[in-house]
Design a protein around this motif. Sequence first.
Motif, PDB file in Angstrom:
ATOM      1  N   PRO A 175       0.802  -1.239   0.000  1.00  0.00           N
ATOM      2  CA  PRO A 175       0.000   0.000   0.000  1.00  0.00           C
ATOM      3  C   PRO A 175       0.828   1.280   0.000  1.00  0.00           C
ATOM      4  N   ASP A 176       2.082   1.208   0.487  1.00  0.00           N
ATOM      5  CA  ASP A 176       2.932   2.405   0.495  1.00  0.00           C
ATOM      6  C   ASP A 176       3.841   2.476  -0.726  1.00  0.00           C
ATOM      7  N   CYS A 177       3.512   1.726  -1.770  1.00  0.00           N
ATOM      8  CA  CYS A 177       4.226   1.740  -3.060  1.00  0.00           C
ATOM      9  C   CYS A 177       5.598   1.073  -3.004  1.00  0.00           C
ATOM     10  N   THR A 178       5.937   0.389  -1.924  1.00  0.00           N
ATOM     11  CA  THR A 178       7.208  -0.323  -1.853  1.00  0.00           C
ATOM     12  C   THR A 178       7.014  -1.769  -2.282  1.00  0.00           C
ATOM     13  N   LEU A 179       8.122  -2.421  -2.630  1.00  0.00           N
ATOM     14  CA  LEU A 179       8.063  -3.828  -2.991  1.00  0.00           C
ATOM     15  C   LEU A 179       8.003  -4.684  -1.729  1.00  0.00           C
ATOM     16  N   ALA A 223       8.092   1.492  -6.372  1.00  0.00           N
ATOM     17  CA  ALA A 223       7.677   1.480  -7.779  1.00  0.00           C
ATOM     18  C   ALA A 223       6.538   2.478  -7.910  1.00  0.00           C
ATOM     19  N   VAL A 224       6.620   3.384  -8.886  1.00  0.00           N
ATOM     20  CA  VAL A 224       5.618   4.443  -9.014  1.00  0.00           C
ATOM     21  C   VAL A 224       5.096   4.513 -10.445  1.00  0.00           C
ATOM     22  N   GLY A 225       3.950   5.167 -10.588  1.00  0.00           N
ATOM     23  CA  GLY A 225       3.370   5.373 -11.905  1.00  0.00           C
ATOM     24  C   GLY A 225       2.983   4.081 -12.597  1.00  0.00           C
ATOM     25  N   ASP A 226       3.292   3.991 -13.878  1.00  0.00           N
ATOM     26  CA  ASP A 226       2.913   2.832 -14.690  1.00  0.00           C
ATOM     27  C   ASP A 226       3.645   1.564 -14.302  1.00  0.00           C
ATOM     28  N   MET A 227       4.677   1.663 -13.473  1.00  0.00           N
ATOM     29  CA  MET A 227       5.434   0.481 -13.052  1.00  0.00           C
ATOM     30  C   MET A 227       4.717  -0.300 -11.954  1.00  0.00           C
ATOM     31  N   GLN A 275       1.492  11.846  -8.382  1.00  0.00           N
ATOM     32  CA  GLN A 275       1.169  11.731  -6.960  1.00  0.00           C
ATOM     33  C   GLN A 275       1.950  10.618  -6.278  1.00  0.00           C
ATOM     34  N   SER A 276       2.154   9.493  -6.967  1.00  0.00           N
ATOM     35  CA  SER A 276       2.931   8.406  -6.352  1.00  0.00           C
ATOM     36  C   SER A 276       4.405   8.776  -6.249  1.00  0.00           C
ATOM     37  N   GLY A 277       4.925   9.537  -7.218  1.00  0.00           N
ATOM     38  CA  GLY A 277       6.307  10.007  -7.141  1.00  0.00           C
ATOM     39  C   GLY A 277       6.513  10.941  -5.956  1.00  0.00           C
ATOM     40  N   ARG A 278       5.588  11.864  -5.768  1.00  0.00           N
ATOM     41  CA  ARG A 278       5.670  12.778  -4.631  1.00  0.00           C
ATOM     42  C   ARG A 278       5.511  12.024  -3.309  1.00  0.00           C
ATOM     43  N   PHE A 279       4.631  11.021  -3.304  1.00  0.00           N
ATOM     44  CA  PHE A 279       4.419  10.222  -2.098  1.00  0.00           C
ATOM     45  C   PHE A 279       5.695   9.487  -1.702  1.00  0.00           C
ATOM     46  N   ALA A 280       6.371   8.876  -2.687  1.00  0.00           N
ATOM     47  CA  ALA A 280       7.622   8.168  -2.402  1.00  0.00           C
ATOM     48  C   ALA A 280       8.665   9.122  -1.834  1.00  0.00           C
ATOM     49  N   LEU A 335      14.170   9.728   6.924  1.00  0.00           N
ATOM     50  CA  LEU A 335      15.408  10.406   7.302  1.00  0.00           C
ATOM     51  C   LEU A 335      15.232  11.257   8.558  1.00  0.00           C
ATOM     52  N   LYS A 336      14.005  11.696   8.824  1.00  0.00           N
ATOM     53  CA  LYS A 336      13.734  12.490  10.020  1.00  0.00           C
ATOM     54  C   LYS A 336      13.304  11.623  11.199  1.00  0.00           C
ATOM     55  N   GLY A 337      13.284  10.295  10.989  1.00  0.00           N
ATOM     56  CA  GLY A 337      12.908   9.396  12.066  1.00  0.00           C
ATOM     57  C   GLY A 337      11.418   9.336  12.337  1.00  0.00           C
ATOM     58  N   LYS A 338      10.607   9.792  11.397  1.00  0.00           N
ATOM     59  CA  LYS A 338       9.154   9.775  11.564  1.00  0.00           C
ATOM     60  C   LYS A 338       8.579   8.444  11.090  1.00  0.00           C
ATOM     61  N   GLU A 339       7.363   8.193  11.487  1.00  0.00           N
ATOM     62  CA  GLU A 339       6.687   6.950  11.102  1.00  0.00           C
ATOM     63  C   GLU A 339       6.420   6.948   9.599  1.00  0.00           C
ATOM     64  N   THR A 340       6.642   5.801   8.973  1.00  0.00           N
ATOM     65  CA  THR A 340       6.388   5.652   7.541  1.00  0.00           C
ATOM     66  C   THR A 340       5.469   4.445   7.317  1.00  0.00           C
ATOM     67  N   GLY A 341       5.224   4.146   6.055  1.00  0.00           N
ATOM     68  CA  GLY A 341       4.371   3.006   5.726  1.00  0.00           C
ATOM     69  C   GLY A 341       2.916   3.372   5.537  1.00  0.00           C
ATOM     70  N   GLN A 342       2.608   4.678   5.492  1.00  0.00           N
ATOM     71  CA  GLN A 342       1.226   5.095   5.265  1.00  0.00           C
ATOM     72  C   GLN A 342       0.758   4.634   3.884  1.00  0.00           C
ATOM     73  N   LYS A 343      -0.517   4.416   3.746  1.00  0.00           N
ATOM     74  CA  LYS A 343      -1.074   3.977   2.470  1.00  0.00           C
ATOM     75  C   LYS A 343      -1.118   5.137   1.468  1.00  0.00           C
ATOM     76  N   PHE A 344      -0.733   4.860   0.239  1.00  0.00           N
ATOM     77  CA  PHE A 344      -0.818   5.874  -0.813  1.00  0.00           C
ATOM     78  C   PHE A 344      -2.283   6.132  -1.147  1.00  0.00           C
ATOM     79  N   GLN A 345      -2.689   7.370  -1.027  1.00  0.00           N
ATOM     80  CA  GLN A 345      -4.062   7.764  -1.324  1.00  0.00           C
ATOM     81  C   GLN A 345      -4.075   8.574  -2.614  1.00  0.00           C
ATOM     82  N   TYR A 346      -4.715   8.030  -3.638  1.00  0.00           N
ATOM     83  CA  TYR A 346      -4.765   8.717  -4.927  1.00  0.00           C
ATOM     84  C   TYR A 346      -5.977   9.632  -4.990  1.00  0.00           C
ATOM     85  N   PHE A 347      -5.733  10.875  -5.383  1.00  0.00           N
ATOM     86  CA  PHE A 347      -6.820  11.836  -5.584  1.00  0.00           C
ATOM     87  C   PHE A 347      -7.071  11.974  -7.081  1.00  0.00           C
TER      88      PHE A 347
END
Length: 509
Positions: free
Chosen positions: A300-304, A312-316, A331-336, A344-356
Amino acid sequence: MAERTAHRHRVVIVGAGFGGLFAAKALKNADVDITLINGTAYHLFQPLLYQVATGILSEGEIAPPIREIVRKQDNIDVKLGWVTDVDVEAKKVKVTAPSIEYEVGYDTLIVGAGASQSYFGNDHFADHAPGMKSIDDALELRARIFGAFELADLQQDPADQERWMTFVVVGAGPTGVEMAGQIAELAHRNLAGQYKHIDPRKARVILIDAVDAVLKTFGDRLSTHALRQLHLLGVEVELETKVVDVDATGIEVETKRGHERIESMTKMWAAGVAAPPLARKLAEAAGAQTDRAGRIMVEPDCTLPGHPEIFAVGDMMSLDRLPGVAQVAIQSGRFAADQIKRRLKGKETGQKFQYFDKGSMATVSRFNAVASIGKIHLSGFIGWLMWLAVHLLYLVGFKNRFTAVVHWFVSFFGRGRSERVSTFQQSYARIATREYGDPFERRRVEEAEAAAAAEKEAAAEKAVAGTTPSGTTVQASSASTASPAGGTGAAAAAAKGGTPAKAKAAGRR
């Protein structure tokens, strides 16, 4: 450019399409070193390729240089090349460029290599029906379209004349509808009265698709509007029609009426897309799955799966049945990029990519377009104004926007086409490339084969010279050994990258 430091996080971005480019720009102020690898030196605005093919815009207006776009971004290094493989264990990508191969290491990898044209297992159709995925495709089609009218004007046989003036577009999605509409306007409006022996207004433009509606994803109302407008332009729309073969002079189809052949010298393909070969290689290396189109099935967070360092983003990517459109890539490129900054800032990651979903648009003819934005459905001139505003917004660079507006004014308000120049090289480059291949790759193969043959020959000579008839080993003579300065015979040829004969051939090249 600022000097890189060894400790900075390394981000490799594969592809400078919408996904890769917007990811790179989103990382402008991040504490990372970016390597952006792309097979061309420019960013391609694919939605306007059909206007290059039909003589409205030049290729430069929809393909600004990458280095010019990111010239003020100090943390990015742009490299030319095609990523051919990914070593997920060593965290390296292997890259091939003309005359050179190299590797680039990464800490985080963003793969946005776009999509390729799909011929549904019939790749040989491409020779006679080019797709619409690259500048090369658009320039080839421009040469074929305008060249068809020139050659039709020379024909004495009415059947030959009709064959040259019949244009077939396969695929009734946005690209196919836009191509068919523009060719019809070109024939009926822009070229009328310019030929002595033909009337361009008699050209046939045929739009074919196996589905039962044009612009099927736009909904019934907009689909019906587009179909009506195509008919007004004189486009013959053949739905529920399957292409079974394509050759140099025509196209074979299966319809409700049965098997038919359409005689046509100019065909174009806009019927399907597939992920590039890199998607399959990356999926295999990472142990990921792919969908029917070859796209990588991501988390869901666009990672493998199992590889949070690879996006992997866009058509990939294959995620929630998202369409292969520019907004998904952006939007997926910006999300990644945002996920990387959070890590890098030590914040929580793994949020689901939400497409608008910002909607879909397609032009049908001059001053006429359809736009589907949520529950809002626009068509006609209002839809065209919306299309115009959105495409100007996403064209990169003021210069590109300004010249695009000038050329649109010439084409839409007048009767001219600003970019009608085409060449024989553009017409036949696809066939020549297939016949002769990449000259750099061909030379690499030749040199590798020559070196292997020379090594084998040298080993055989050494074996013969180093053993007497009685089996006693003796010192090989200096005449049969290669000296450090270049040597003689086969060993010297091997040092130069080929046998004597092939070394001469290489010198001639």
